[in-house]
Design a protein around this motif. Structure first.
Motif, PDB file in Angstrom:
ATOM      1  N   TYR A 273     -48.740 -12.805 -21.582  1.00 13.19           N
ATOM      2  CA  TYR A 273     -47.442 -11.989 -21.911  1.00 13.19           C
ATOM      3  C   TYR A 273     -47.356 -10.856 -20.688  1.00 13.19           C
ATOM      4  O   TYR A 273     -48.542 -10.265 -20.690  1.00 13.19           O
ATOM      5  CB  TYR A 273     -47.384 -11.605 -23.338  1.00 13.19           C
ATOM      6  N   THR A 274     -46.259 -10.820 -20.439  1.00  8.77           N
ATOM      7  CA  THR A 274     -45.979  -9.870 -19.438  1.00  8.77           C
ATOM      8  C   THR A 274     -45.294  -8.547 -19.780  1.00  8.77           C
ATOM      9  O   THR A 274     -44.503  -8.627 -20.649  1.00  8.77           O
ATOM     10  CB  THR A 274     -45.213 -10.444 -18.073  1.00  8.77           C
ATOM     11  N   ILE A 275     -45.492  -7.547 -19.160  1.00  5.70           N
ATOM     12  CA  ILE A 275     -44.884  -6.285 -19.569  1.00  5.70           C
ATOM     13  C   ILE A 275     -43.954  -5.767 -18.169  1.00  5.70           C
ATOM     14  O   ILE A 275     -44.523  -5.940 -17.118  1.00  5.70           O
ATOM     15  CB  ILE A 275     -45.709  -5.054 -19.926  1.00  5.70           C
ATOM     16  N   PRO A 276     -42.742  -5.433 -18.522  1.00  7.03           N
ATOM     17  CA  PRO A 276     -41.998  -5.135 -17.267  1.00  7.03           C
ATOM     18  C   PRO A 276     -42.479  -3.988 -16.467  1.00  7.03           C
ATOM     19  O   PRO A 276     -43.475  -3.179 -17.000  1.00  7.03           O
ATOM     20  CB  PRO A 276     -40.744  -4.595 -17.793  1.00  7.03           C
ATOM     21  N   TYR A 277     -42.285  -4.035 -15.159  1.00  8.85           N
ATOM     22  CA  TYR A 277     -42.834  -3.085 -14.285  1.00  8.85           C
ATOM     23  C   TYR A 277     -42.664  -1.798 -14.616  1.00  8.85           C
ATOM     24  O   TYR A 277     -41.484  -1.340 -14.687  1.00  8.85           O
ATOM     25  CB  TYR A 277     -42.368  -3.356 -12.880  1.00  8.85           C
ATOM     26  N   VAL A 278     -43.592  -1.044 -14.721  1.00  9.83           N
ATOM     27  CA  VAL A 278     -43.434   0.517 -15.413  1.00  9.83           C
ATOM     28  C   VAL A 278     -42.651   1.357 -14.744  1.00  9.83           C
ATOM     29  O   VAL A 278     -41.663   2.137 -15.135  1.00  9.83           O
ATOM     30  CB  VAL A 278     -44.801   1.076 -15.845  1.00  9.83           C
ATOM     31  N   ALA A 279     -42.576   1.213 -13.410  1.00  8.71           N
ATOM     32  CA  ALA A 279     -41.967   2.037 -12.581  1.00  8.71           C
ATOM     33  C   ALA A 279     -40.545   1.888 -12.516  1.00  8.71           C
ATOM     34  O   ALA A 279     -39.676   2.798 -12.564  1.00  8.71           O
ATOM     35  CB  ALA A 279     -42.191   2.077 -11.156  1.00  8.71           C
ATOM     36  N   GLY A 280     -39.967   0.870 -13.135  1.00  6.78           N
ATOM     37  CA  GLY A 280     -38.474   0.336 -13.163  1.00  6.78           C
ATOM     38  C   GLY A 280     -37.959   1.281 -14.404  1.00  6.78           C
ATOM     39  O   GLY A 280     -36.907   1.687 -14.181  1.00  6.78           O
ATOM     40  N   TRP A 281     -38.742   1.134 -15.629  1.00  3.37           N
ATOM     41  CA  TRP A 281     -37.937   1.882 -16.655  1.00  3.37           C
ATOM     42  C   TRP A 281     -38.554   3.390 -16.488  1.00  3.37           C
ATOM     43  O   TRP A 281     -37.493   4.159 -16.951  1.00  3.37           O
ATOM     44  CB  TRP A 281     -38.388   1.381 -17.991  1.00  3.37           C
ATOM     45  N   ALA A 282     -39.496   3.854 -15.981  1.00  4.94           N
ATOM     46  CA  ALA A 282     -39.817   5.255 -16.096  1.00  4.94           C
ATOM     47  C   ALA A 282     -38.810   5.853 -15.207  1.00  4.94           C
ATOM     48  O   ALA A 282     -38.536   7.090 -15.447  1.00  4.94           O
ATOM     49  CB  ALA A 282     -41.354   5.440 -15.399  1.00  4.94           C
ATOM     50  N   THR A 283     -38.360   5.519 -14.107  1.00  8.99           N
ATOM     51  CA  THR A 283     -37.467   6.070 -13.303  1.00  8.99           C
ATOM     52  C   THR A 283     -36.171   6.156 -13.804  1.00  8.99           C
ATOM     53  O   THR A 283     -35.209   6.875 -13.125  1.00  8.99           O
ATOM     54  CB  THR A 283     -37.551   5.505 -11.662  1.00  8.99           C
ATOM     55  N   ALA A 284     -35.949   5.418 -14.802  1.00 12.83           N
ATOM     56  CA  ALA A 284     -34.399   5.124 -15.149  1.00 12.83           C
ATOM     57  C   ALA A 284     -33.934   6.076 -16.120  1.00 12.83           C
ATOM     58  O   ALA A 284     -32.916   6.206 -16.408  1.00 12.83           O
ATOM     59  CB  ALA A 284     -34.314   3.573 -15.722  1.00 12.83           C
ATOM     60  N   VAL A 285     -34.894   7.185 -16.743  1.00 13.96           N
ATOM     61  CA  VAL A 285     -34.714   8.034 -17.335  1.00 13.96           C
ATOM     62  C   VAL A 285     -34.181   9.478 -16.624  1.00 13.96           C
ATOM     63  O   VAL A 285     -34.829  10.246 -15.689  1.00 13.96           O
ATOM     64  CB  VAL A 285     -35.988   8.645 -18.260  1.00 13.96           C
ATOM     65  N   ASP A 286     -32.678   9.656 -16.831  1.00 11.99           N
ATOM     66  CA  ASP A 286     -32.151  10.608 -15.789  1.00 11.99           C
ATOM     67  C   ASP A 286     -32.750  12.241 -15.992  1.00 11.99           C
ATOM     68  O   ASP A 286     -33.102  12.392 -17.394  1.00 11.99           O
ATOM     69  CB  ASP A 286     -30.668  10.739 -16.239  1.00 11.99           C
ATOM     70  N   GLY A 287     -33.100  12.730 -15.050  1.00 20.59           N
ATOM     71  CA  GLY A 287     -33.684  14.280 -15.318  1.00 20.59           C
ATOM     72  C   GLY A 287     -35.167  14.385 -15.831  1.00 20.59           C
ATOM     73  O   GLY A 287     -35.446  15.565 -16.158  1.00 20.59           O
ATOM     74  N   LYS A 288     -35.893  13.241 -15.693  1.00 24.06           N
ATOM     75  CA  LYS A 288     -37.277  13.255 -16.217  1.00 24.06           C
ATOM     76  C   LYS A 288     -38.193  12.800 -15.125  1.00 24.06           C
ATOM     77  O   LYS A 288     -37.975  11.754 -14.437  1.00 24.06           O
ATOM     78  CB  LYS A 288     -37.522  12.601 -17.611  1.00 24.06           C
ATOM     79  N   ASN A 289     -39.397  13.311 -15.050  1.00 27.20           N
ATOM     80  CA  ASN A 289     -40.269  12.877 -14.062  1.00 27.20           C
ATOM     81  C   ASN A 289     -40.916  11.728 -14.566  1.00 27.20           C
ATOM     82  O   ASN A 289     -41.585  11.558 -15.783  1.00 27.20           O
ATOM     83  CB  ASN A 289     -41.286  13.932 -13.762  1.00 27.20           C
ATOM     84  N   PRO A 290     -41.129  10.584 -13.929  1.00 35.05           N
ATOM     85  CA  PRO A 290     -41.635   9.362 -14.120  1.00 35.05           C
ATOM     86  C   PRO A 290     -43.101   9.433 -14.865  1.00 35.05           C
ATOM     87  O   PRO A 290     -43.497   8.758 -15.752  1.00 35.05           O
ATOM     88  CB  PRO A 290     -41.505   8.543 -13.070  1.00 35.05           C
ATOM     89  N   VAL A 291     -43.972  10.168 -14.448  1.00 39.59           N
ATOM     90  CA  VAL A 291     -45.145  10.435 -14.662  1.00 39.59           C
ATOM     91  C   VAL A 291     -44.936  11.134 -16.246  1.00 39.59           C
ATOM     92  O   VAL A 291     -45.946  10.770 -17.096  1.00 39.59           O
ATOM     93  CB  VAL A 291     -45.932  11.600 -13.884  1.00 39.59           C
ATOM     94  N   GLU A 292     -44.178  12.017 -16.405  1.00 38.84           N
ATOM     95  CA  GLU A 292     -44.132  12.570 -17.816  1.00 38.84           C
ATOM     96  C   GLU A 292     -43.528  11.474 -18.908  1.00 38.84           C
ATOM     97  O   GLU A 292     -44.174  11.352 -19.998  1.00 38.84           O
ATOM     98  CB  GLU A 292     -43.178  13.829 -17.929  1.00 38.84           C
ATOM     99  N   VAL A 293     -42.792  10.621 -18.167  1.00 38.71           N
ATOM    100  CA  VAL A 293     -42.237   9.764 -19.095  1.00 38.71           C
ATOM    101  C   VAL A 293     -43.074   8.717 -19.507  1.00 38.71           C
ATOM    102  O   VAL A 293     -43.312   8.368 -20.771  1.00 38.71           O
ATOM    103  CB  VAL A 293     -40.971   8.978 -18.353  1.00 38.71           C
TER     104      VAL A 293
END
Length: 359
Positions: A273-293
């Motif tokens: 089973y695969t999980i979507p590429y993390v960077a794609g959804w982490a960067t989709a949250v406006d105003g939040k650092n992907p690392v923090e997400v």
């Protein structure tokens, strides 16, 4: 001239800065790489520890493996220096411990517990006044050290039951346990013959009808994995969870991640089973650092998976606590990070507060 206490404080601050850098680096690699599933499998193995401490332990153990100091890339059981001694094992001379963040707790007293402003912190050795309620709470963190069992020698550890699965088989009792939890949340579980009945999906959670549907035309393990995925949606992505609902990718990754942890805790192989590429959804949250997400999501996923696992009457893999070690004995002061010739008493750092088990 700095006092001994000030020097100890400065040393602790320097270690905390070092730990913060290690943690940030580990999360950044999760955001930009493909290690998310491996991190979650490690979190399932060490689910009694925070996602931050899982990442810290995993990264340092992997570095030790690459340096040839440990035989396997994943840690198995970790504990403090004195804890290993309690089990009749000794950390090998020169073996560097893995730095983690241990909670610092303080004691607070109040004569009116319902009033948040009434709580006062007790000094060391201070007793509460008559009629006061006393509570402990976390007031900070400090560095502590743990070692993997592969860094120790001595008495063999007791054997614990571990789940054994055939290909495509679900763990005994897991289907029923997840079904009970779905029902206890006020949702009806429907097993449907094929995906055409739920719009081509593998599973579907409907908050309006309060129904969870899982298709049956797939292997038993896949059905149960999907059941766990949908239960995660029930617990995490209701109408009041606006952020996850606005960013569907976050909700799907969280649900699949919880399902992966549930499976890993039962010895299930979820590699197909695969999980979507993390960077794609982490960067989709406006105003939040992907690392923090990613960091926040990891802890949220871990807590949800633990909430589910703790209510299941199933055989699960160890949570990383060495067999034979009572969890209560894990509450100990920080320990030095490199083993030397075994002293009668391992030295401790100066500490203004009691440090508990790693977060």
């Amino acid at each position: 001239m700095a006092t001994r206490q000030e020097e100890a404080r400065q040393a602790r601050e320097a270690k905390l800065d070092e730990l913060h850098d290690k943690l940030t680096g580990a999360v950044e690699r999760l955001v930009t790489g493909d290690d998310w599933a491996d991190a979650l499998r490690c979190a399932a193995r060490f689910r009694s520890r925070s996602f931050n401490n899982v990442l810290l332990t995993w990264e340092q153990h992997l570095a030790a493996f690459e340096q040839g100091r440990v035989p396997e890339p994943f840690p198995t059981y970790v504990a403090g220096y004195k804890q290993w001694q309690q089990l009749g094992r000794q950390v090998g001379k020169g073996q560097a411990g893995y730095q983690i963040l241990a909670p610092v707790t303080g004691r607070f007293a109040s004569a009116n517990p319902s009033d948040p402003a009434s709580w006062r912190r007790l000094n060391r050795g201070e007793k509460p006044k008559p009629g006061e309620t006393v509570r402990s709470k976390m007031v900070g963190v400090r560095p502590a050290y743990v070692w993997d069992v592969s860094q120790t020698t001595g008495d063999p550890l007791p054997k614990k039951p571990e789940p054994r699965l055939l290909t495509g088989e679900a763990p005994e009792g897991l289907r029923e346990g997840l079904a009970r939890r779905i029902g206890s949340e006020g949702f009806e579980l429907l097993w449907v013959p094929h995906e055409g009945m739920i719009g081509g999906a593998i599973g579907l959670t409907n908050f309006e009808t309060r129904q969870v549907a899982v298709r049956e035309n797939m292997p038993d393990a896949a059905q149960v994995k999907t059941e766990g995925h949908e239960l995660a949606h029930v617990l995490m992505h209701g109408p009041d969870q606006e952020e996850a609902r606005q960013h569907r990718g976050i909700g799907e990754v969280e649900a699949e991640s919880v399902a992966l942890m549930i499976g890993a805790a039962h010895g299930m192989d979820t590699s197909e089973y695969t999980i979507p590429y993390v960077a794609g959804w982490a960067t989709a949250v406006d105003g939040k650092n992907p690392v923090e997400v990613v960091q926040a999501a990891g802890e949220r996923i871990r807590k949800t998976a633990i909430d589910i696992l703790d209510q299941l009457d199933t055989i699960q893999v160890s949570d990383g606590t060495p067999p034979g070690l009572d969890r209560d004995t894990q509450r100990q002061p920080p320990e030095r990070g490199v083993a030397r010739a075994a002293p009668a008493v391992e030295p401790e750092e100066a500490r203004p507060e009691r440090a508990g088990r790693g977060l």
